[in-house]
Design a protein around this motif. Structure first.
Motif, mmCIF file in Angstrom:
data_model
loop_
_atom_site.group_PDB
_atom_site.id
_atom_site.type_symbol
_atom_site.label_atom_id
_atom_site.label_comp_id
_atom_site.label_asym_id
_atom_site.label_seq_id
_atom_site.Cartn_x
_atom_site.Cartn_y
_atom_site.Cartn_z
ATOM 1 N N LEU A 78 0.859 -1.187 0.000
ATOM 2 C CA LEU A 78 0.000 0.000 0.000
ATOM 3 C C LEU A 78 0.894 1.235 0.000
ATOM 4 N N SER A 79 0.273 2.367 -0.262
ATOM 5 C CA SER A 79 1.040 3.613 -0.194
ATOM 6 C C SER A 79 1.150 4.050 1.263
ATOM 7 N N ARG A 80 2.156 4.864 1.534
ATOM 8 C CA ARG A 80 2.294 5.396 2.894
ATOM 9 C C ARG A 80 1.087 6.251 3.240
ATOM 10 N N SER A 81 0.549 6.973 2.271
ATOM 11 C CA SER A 81 -0.639 7.798 2.511
ATOM 12 C C SER A 81 -1.809 6.939 2.947
ATOM 13 N N ALA A 82 -1.967 5.765 2.329
ATOM 14 C CA ALA A 82 -3.073 4.875 2.692
ATOM 15 C C ALA A 82 -2.916 4.374 4.126
ATOM 16 N N ILE A 83 -1.691 4.081 4.524
ATOM 17 C CA ILE A 83 -1.433 3.620 5.891
ATOM 18 C C ILE A 83 -1.768 4.720 6.885
ATOM 19 N N VAL A 84 -1.287 5.929 6.634
ATOM 20 C CA VAL A 84 -1.539 7.048 7.549
ATOM 21 C C VAL A 84 -3.027 7.379 7.573
ATOM 22 N N GLU A 85 -3.686 7.352 6.415
ATOM 23 C CA GLU A 85 -5.124 7.636 6.359
ATOM 24 C C GLU A 85 -5.904 6.620 7.194
ATOM 25 N N ALA A 86 -5.565 5.340 7.066
ATOM 26 C CA ALA A 86 -6.258 4.307 7.843
ATOM 27 C C ALA A 86 -6.038 4.517 9.339
ATOM 28 N N ALA A 87 -4.824 4.904 9.722
ATOM 29 C CA ALA A 87 -4.533 5.145 11.139
ATOM 30 C C ALA A 87 -5.333 6.328 11.671
ATOM 31 N N VAL A 88 -5.393 7.386 10.899
ATOM 32 C CA VAL A 88 -6.142 8.576 11.330
ATOM 33 C C VAL A 88 -7.636 8.254 11.410
ATOM 34 N N LEU A 89 -8.168 7.560 10.397
ATOM 35 C CA LEU A 89 -9.579 7.164 10.428
ATOM 36 C C LEU A 89 -9.890 6.302 11.641
ATOM 37 N N SER A 90 -9.002 5.381 11.941
ATOM 38 C CA SER A 90 -9.198 4.526 13.114
ATOM 39 C C SER A 90 -9.190 5.365 14.392
ATOM 40 N N PHE A 91 -8.278 6.307 14.454
ATOM 41 C CA PHE A 91 -8.173 7.165 15.635
ATOM 42 C C PHE A 91 -9.415 8.036 15.801
ATOM 43 N N LEU A 92 -9.974 8.512 14.692
ATOM 44 C CA LEU A 92 -11.118 9.420 14.747
ATOM 45 C C LEU A 92 -12.472 8.713 14.786
ATOM 46 N N SER A 93 -12.480 7.412 14.521
ATOM 47 C CA SER A 93 -13.768 6.711 14.468
ATOM 48 C C SER A 93 -14.410 6.684 15.854
ATOM 49 N N PRO A 94 -15.755 6.735 15.899
ATOM 50 C CA PRO A 94 -16.434 6.771 17.194
ATOM 51 C C PRO A 94 -16.171 5.519 18.040
ATOM 52 N N ASP A 95 -15.966 4.383 17.407
ATOM 53 C CA ASP A 95 -15.718 3.172 18.184
ATOM 54 C C ASP A 95 -14.228 2.930 18.408
ATOM 55 N N GLY A 96 -13.382 3.844 17.986
ATOM 56 C CA GLY A 96 -11.936 3.698 18.171
ATOM 57 C C GLY A 96 -11.562 3.579 19.635
ATOM 58 N N ALA A 97 -12.179 4.382 20.479
ATOM 59 C CA ALA A 97 -11.894 4.323 21.915
ATOM 60 C C ALA A 97 -12.320 2.976 22.486
ATOM 61 N N ASP A 98 -13.458 2.468 22.020
ATOM 62 C CA ASP A 98 -13.928 1.166 22.495
ATOM 63 C C ASP A 98 -12.962 0.053 22.091
ATOM 64 N N ARG A 99 -12.470 0.126 20.859
ATOM 65 C CA ARG A 99 -11.524 -0.899 20.405
ATOM 66 C C ARG A 99 -10.218 -0.829 21.183
ATOM 67 N N ARG A 100 -9.749 0.399 21.447
ATOM 68 C CA ARG A 100 -8.525 0.534 22.235
ATOM 69 C C ARG A 100 -8.745 0.005 23.646
ATOM 70 N N GLU A 101 -9.891 0.317 24.218
ATOM 71 C CA GLU A 101 -10.202 -0.170 25.563
ATOM 72 C C GLU A 101 -10.273 -1.699 25.575
ATOM 73 N N ALA A 102 -10.889 -2.285 24.544
ATOM 74 C CA ALA A 102 -10.966 -3.749 24.455
ATOM 75 C C ALA A 102 -9.569 -4.348 24.334
#
Length: 142
Positions: free
Chosen positions: A26-50
């Motif tokens: 994948l491109s580096r942009s795709a990796i960073v975009e996926a990370a940012v989306l994961s961080f900003l997603s509403p269930d991101g905190a729940d996944r991190r907590e899990a």
């Protein structure tokens, strides 16, 4: 449409992003975009907590096994010392040096046997079933 954004990463983080992008093809942009989306997603905190909960549960089980193993080792040592002190008569002075030599010889044999056992991955503690060792509070409740 996409907007361009310049960001700065520490060299080690950028290296990790690049390596992941290469592995995933994948491109580096795709990796960073996926990370940012994961961080900003509403269930991101729940996944991190899990994820933290799973890690804490695993660590709790590891600590419980360590407590069990240390308890078994302490009891084993105490039982051995009590037995040894009970059955070993004092030696006369003239037999002391021969006994010390024999003791060193036996100890070296013990250390060698222990080394072989550990090299093979064998463990006395693994031979004891989990349910065989019960805490005193569990025994009283039974």
């Amino acid at each position: 449409m996409r907007d361009r954004m310049n960001v700065y990463f520490p060299p080690e983080l950028l290296k990790q992003i690049t390596e992941l992008a290469d592995r995933k093809k994948l491109s580096r942009s795709a990796i960073v975009e996926a990370a940012v989306l994961s961080f900003l997603s509403p269930d991101g905190a729940d996944r991190r907590e899990a994820a933290f909960t799973r890690r804490l549960d695993r660590m709790s089980r590891q600590i419980q096994r360590l407590e069990r193993d240390v308890g078994i080792l302490a009891e084993t040592l105490a039982l051995f010392v009590r037995f040894w002190l009970t059955v070993t008569p004092p030696l006369p002075n003239e037999a002391q040096s021969a006994a010390q030599l024999k003791g060193r010889e036996r100890f070296e044999g013990f250390v060698e046997a222990l080394g072989r056992r550990l090299q093979k991955g064998q463990s006395f503690l693994r031979d004891i079933p989990e349910d065989f060792v019960r805490k005193p509070s569990e025994e009283q409740g039974a």
